[in-house]
Design an enzyme around this catalytic site. Structure first.
Site, short mmCIF file in Angstrom:
data_model
loop_
_atom_site.label_atom_id
_atom_site.label_comp_id
_atom_site.label_asym_id
_atom_site.label_seq_id
_atom_site.Cartn_x
_atom_site.Cartn_y
_atom_site.Cartn_z
N HIS A 121 -7.59 7.33 -13.62
CA HIS A 121 -6.61 7.47 -12.66
C HIS A 121 -6.15 5.96 -12.43
O HIS A 121 -4.97 5.72 -12.20
CB HIS A 121 -7.45 7.93 -11.53
CG HIS A 121 -6.50 7.57 -10.07
ND1 HIS A 121 -5.62 8.62 -9.72
CD2 HIS A 121 -6.51 6.64 -9.32
CE1 HIS A 121 -5.11 7.98 -8.50
NE2 HIS A 121 -5.59 6.86 -8.35
N GLU A 122 -7.17 4.98 -12.66
CA GLU A 122 -6.66 3.74 -12.19
C GLU A 122 -5.99 3.04 -13.22
O GLU A 122 -4.85 2.24 -13.08
CB GLU A 122 -8.00 2.64 -11.94
CG GLU A 122 -9.08 2.97 -10.78
CD GLU A 122 -7.90 2.71 -9.40
OE1 GLU A 122 -7.32 1.97 -9.28
OE2 GLU A 122 -8.32 3.50 -8.45
N HIS A 157 -2.38 3.84 -12.83
CA HIS A 157 -1.32 2.88 -12.16
C HIS A 157 -0.81 2.06 -13.13
O HIS A 157 0.43 1.33 -13.03
CB HIS A 157 -2.25 2.29 -11.31
CG HIS A 157 -2.56 3.26 -10.15
ND1 HIS A 157 -1.41 4.03 -9.44
CD2 HIS A 157 -3.80 3.55 -9.22
CE1 HIS A 157 -1.98 4.80 -8.38
NE2 HIS A 157 -3.33 4.57 -8.35
N GLU A 214 -0.03 7.87 -6.39
CA GLU A 214 -1.43 8.32 -6.66
C GLU A 214 -1.40 9.76 -7.26
O GLU A 214 -2.17 10.04 -8.20
CB GLU A 214 -2.19 8.64 -5.12
CG GLU A 214 -2.34 7.47 -4.53
CD GLU A 214 -3.26 6.40 -5.33
OE1 GLU A 214 -4.21 7.11 -5.81
OE2 GLU A 214 -3.19 5.15 -5.29
N ASP A 265 -2.95 10.65 -10.87
CA ASP A 265 -3.95 11.95 -11.26
C ASP A 265 -3.33 12.32 -12.24
O ASP A 265 -4.26 13.12 -13.03
CB ASP A 265 -3.76 12.77 -10.04
CG ASP A 265 -4.89 12.06 -9.10
OD1 ASP A 265 -5.54 11.12 -9.17
OD2 ASP A 265 -4.64 12.68 -7.85
#
Length: 468
Positions: free
Chosen positions: A328-329, A332, A408, A412
């Site tokens: 997930h990070e 970004h 976000e 995901d």
């Protein structure tokens, strides 16, 4: 009819500086009342939702639900009182002429040190030091109560009183070491920059922010927390493999000892270009969390900086779930969210400096806050950025919250594409439980405040790809 027109007539009869002052004060209270209204709506949700809603039955047991409900209720009550205090304090400072008083006091102090009124930058630095000291002292009781009453009561605080004060003093000193030189250079640039000073001031703040981002995790963060390289092993290999698969230029993976401070968990990456590092909080990792470890024989588990660890508190995520959180990070990064945020931030910064250049010559702005004879640059920055721009800042903040939620969901979805949907699903549930997040929220409160989507919305978005 004449009586009806009276408030309007009174307003137009006021001199411009009084109108500016009243408008700033009214807007500040309008924002406070709006926030209080939203918090009241959310508190009502905490008070009335006493049973696990049906759709959450599978993911949250009633004991955790009740714990998180009580934790959030305590936090909300604390937030109400600290917010009210902050608003009243700010109002009293403005009404009693606190800013000009502190400026004059700074002038007296710098005068005694042999720096006359012509040394405006020296006076500005004394003012800044006194203002941040005042803020630190008045904020201290609230910070103590939050850490040693609320966080302590709900099992999150891991600090002793000695560690807390040592940390607070260190934080204050490090902040001054950065703030004072940067401010003096910024004021100097504004003074000598001529008609286009706003461009040079903006470029200077851009360079400073990039330098701080670069050195923060290597030189500043280690002053407060212990960083150790993630030991060789399966998790490290899997992280490196995943980074390689999406061309993330990973150079190091660290574990930070966050459990000395709090049992809340986190993960982040930093660095520019081909030199990226990943930092994992030990509280995120089931295998490394100090809270999961029994003290060795002969140890009582306590030293001068940390409290004894609570027994039987299993916390953190399994390796597969940690990888999903990192997926997930890294999403970004891969989707350009980090760069987009930097661009938005710098465009906003440039616009603010440009508008500052337009407004700085308005003597009424200074007079509104009690500066009739002098127009110090630092005070101009404070008045314009903090007070005059506050309506714009509120709108911008809301827009960034909406954008953040969108980012976000996209991150995901990226983790889902990496095949991590099932593990991210379980990791989000675990992290929500570890951090006592309350999964039910008032829709307006959520829309205005949540930079991350509510848990249920994230789980529903992931569910499509979750293998049962």
């Amino acid at each position: 009819r004449g009586a009806m027109a009276l408030p309007g007539e009174l307003w137009t009869d006021l001199p411009p500086e009084r109108r500016i002052f009243c408008a700033v004060l009214l807007f500040s209270w309008a924002v406070y009342l709006w926030e209080a209204f939203l918090a009241h709506r959310q508190r009502r949700v905490y008070r009335t939702t006493t049973h696990v809603p049906q759709e959450l039955g599978q993911i949250m047991d009633s004991e955790t639900f009740e714990k998180s409900r009580l934790y959030q209720l305590d936090k909300s009550t604390f937030s109400f009182w600290s917010g009210l205090y902050s608003e009243v304090e700010g109002t009293m400072i403005l009404l009693c002429g606190g800013i000009p008083f502190l400026w004059n006091l700074s002038g007296q102090i710098s005068g005694r040190a042999g720096f006359g009124p012509e040394y405006e930058i020296v006076q500005s630095l004394v003012f800044l030091l006194l203002a941040t000291l005042f803020s630190a002292v008045t904020g201290l009781p609230w910070s103590l109560y939050n850490t040693f009453v609320i966080e302590e009561k709900h099992g999150f605080n891991q600090q002793t009183l000695g560690f807390f004060f040592k940390d607070a003093i260190k934080k204050f000193i490090v902040t001054q070491c950065i703030l004072l030189p940067v401010t003096s250079l910024l004021l100097y640039i504004i003074k000598i920059g001529g008609d286009y000073f706003f461009i040079y001031a903006w470029l200077f703040t851009l360079v400073v922010s990039l330098v701080l981002v670069t050195i923060y995790a290597d030189y500043i963060a280690p002053l407060f927390d212990k960083f150790i390289p993630l030991p060789e092993g399966e998790l490290k290999q899997q992280i490196e493999t995943m980074a390689k698969s999406i061309d993330f230029p990973l150079t190091k993976v660290y574990v930070v000892e966050g459990s000395k401070r709090s049992s809340h968990s986190n993960a982040y990456f930093y660095g520019f270009f081909k030199n990226k590092r990943i930092v994992l909080f030990d509280t995120l990792l089931e295998d490394y969390s100090a809270l999961n470890k029994e003290p060795a024989e002969g140890e009582d588990g306590e030293n001068e900086e940390t409290k004894p660890k609570p027994k039987n508190k299993k916390q953190g995520c399994k390796n597969e779930e940690v990888l999903a959180v990192l997926g997930h990070e890294l999403g970004h990064w891969k989707l350009g969210h980090t760069i987009k945020n930097i661009i938005i931030s710098q465009m906003n910064s440039f616009l603010c400096f440009f508008l500052f250049a337009v407004l700085i010559g308005q003597k009424e702005l200074f007079a509104a806050f009690g500066f009739y004879d002098t127009q110090p640059t630092l005070i101009g920055l404070m008045i314009i950025f903090q007070f005059i721009f506050s309506p714009y800042n509120e709108v911008l903040s809301f827009c960034l919250t909406v954008l953040s939620r969108r980012f976000e969901f996209q991150a995901d979805a990226f983790a889902k594409e990496l095949g991590k949907a099932k593990d991210l699903y379980s990791a989000l549930i675990k992290l929500n439980k570890d951090n006592l997040g309350f999964p039910v929220s008032d829709w307006i409160f959520s829309m205005w405040h949540y930079s991350h989507p509510p848990l249920l919305e994230r789980l529903q978005a992931l569910k499509g790809a979750k293998q049962e």
